[in-house]
Design a protein around this motif. Structure first.
Motif, short mmCIF file in Angstrom:
data_model
loop_
_atom_site.label_atom_id
_atom_site.label_comp_id
_atom_site.label_asym_id
_atom_site.label_seq_id
_atom_site.Cartn_x
_atom_site.Cartn_y
_atom_site.Cartn_z
N UNK A 53 -2.48 0.09 -18.84
CA UNK A 53 -1.32 0.79 -18.28
C UNK A 53 -0.83 1.85 -19.26
N UNK A 54 -0.84 1.52 -20.55
CA UNK A 54 -0.47 2.52 -21.55
C UNK A 54 -1.36 3.75 -21.51
N UNK A 55 -2.65 3.55 -21.29
CA UNK A 55 -3.58 4.68 -21.17
C UNK A 55 -3.33 5.48 -19.89
N UNK A 85 4.92 9.83 -12.18
CA UNK A 85 4.81 8.42 -12.55
C UNK A 85 6.19 7.80 -12.77
N UNK A 86 6.34 6.55 -12.32
CA UNK A 86 7.46 5.70 -12.71
C UNK A 86 6.89 4.47 -13.38
N UNK A 87 7.50 4.03 -14.47
CA UNK A 87 6.96 2.92 -15.26
C UNK A 87 8.06 1.91 -15.58
N UNK A 162 3.54 7.49 -7.99
CA UNK A 162 2.81 6.32 -8.49
C UNK A 162 3.74 5.52 -9.40
N UNK A 163 3.82 4.21 -9.17
CA UNK A 163 4.70 3.35 -9.96
C UNK A 163 3.87 2.25 -10.62
N UNK A 164 4.09 2.07 -11.92
CA UNK A 164 3.41 1.03 -12.70
C UNK A 164 4.44 -0.04 -13.07
N UNK A 191 4.58 4.70 1.39
CA UNK A 191 3.37 5.39 0.96
C UNK A 191 3.26 5.62 -0.53
N UNK A 192 4.17 5.02 -1.32
CA UNK A 192 4.10 5.12 -2.78
C UNK A 192 3.03 4.17 -3.29
N UNK A 193 2.23 4.63 -4.23
CA UNK A 193 1.20 3.79 -4.84
C UNK A 193 1.83 2.94 -5.94
N UNK A 194 1.55 1.64 -5.89
CA UNK A 194 2.10 0.71 -6.88
C UNK A 194 0.94 -0.03 -7.55
N UNK A 195 0.93 -0.02 -8.89
CA UNK A 195 0.02 -0.87 -9.65
C UNK A 195 0.88 -1.85 -10.43
#
Length: 259
Positions: A53-55, A85-87, A162-164, A191-195
């Protein structure tokens, strides 16, 4: 959407490597996460999930490989990629002497939102995270669950694509867990991508559309949740985890006599 070509994965990685001294934390990560997916990034402790995730969020550069977020190359255009990105990291770093409401407005302004828009978004997110009644309280007085919810609100203030979420359910109470789950489901519908990473595989089973299993810094299985369950003849992600990760451990044990 700028930077997103037709068919471009929301999260793309090829050959990502990260070493810390002699330790290879990530050893050639290949990853494709389609737009709008809720991707459960799973593996045992020390598998390299947080480092990956850091990368992928530009926290530190890779020793090798490439990564793109919404079509934006992290090395070539790091600031542009980070705007998408949101983290929420596992270890939170919040401004303890600010109130929750002021902190969200501050985060919005840091992402370039106008003052009025930042306040409007903060008010909306405080309501969605069930923190509206405590918005004037100092973050120092927040519980762990409240801090986690506030960190998630801060990650969403600028409407990222995209949210991590790194262990978003770790050590929080039932109420906070319900709020986080509801927000992830809302993001997925929008429709937001979440990892996300989590050790609570029952939650991953309920939320995830896709999953990947990391072992010793490399991906050993990846795909839609339905396809993974079919491949491993499993009813749950916990059973998939045991099948693919345990098989990798057994293979490594068989080779260890030679090393």
């Amino acid at each position: 959407m700028p930077g997103s070509g037709a068919g471009e994965p929301a999260i793309f990685a090829r050959g990502l490597v990260k070493r810390f001294g002699e330790v290879v934390a990530v050893g050639g990560l290949d990853l494709d996460v389609p737009p709008g997916a809720c991707y459960a990034f799973l593996g045992p402790n020390g598998a390299g999930k947080s480092t990956s995730i850091g990368l992928l969020t530009g926290l530190f550069p890779p020793d090798a490989g490439v990564a793109r977020i919404a079509g934006i190359d992290l090395r070539a255009s790091p600031l542009e990629a980070r705007r998408r990105i949101g983290v929420v990291p596992e270890e939170l770093a919040l401004f303890e002497r600010m109130s929750g409401g002021d902190y969200l407005v501050f985060c919005g302004r840091m992402y370039g939102l106008a003052a009025g828009e930042a306040r409007e978004r903060a008010t909306e997110l405080l309501d969605r995270t069930d923190l509206a009644e405590r918005q004037r309280s100092l973050i120092a007085d927040y519980s762990k669950g409240m801090r986690r919810r506030l960190a998630l609100a801060a990650a969403l203030i600028h409407r990222p694509e995209v949210v991590f979420l790194d262990e978003p359910f770790e050590g929080i109470d039932v109420l906070a867990g319900q709020v986080v789950r509801s927000l992830v489901e809302m993001l997925n519908r929008a429709g937001v991508t979440v990892l996300l990473t989590t050790h609570v595989l029952e939650i991953a089973d309920r939320l995830a559309t896709h999953a990947g299993f990391l072992q010793r810094g490399r991906l050993v299985a990846s795909g839609t949740v339905a396809a993974l369950k079919e491949r491993y003849r499993a009813a749950t992600l916990d059973q998939v985890f045991r099948a693919c990760v345990d098989a990798t451990r057994e293979e490594e044990a068989q080779l260890s006599w030679y090393r």
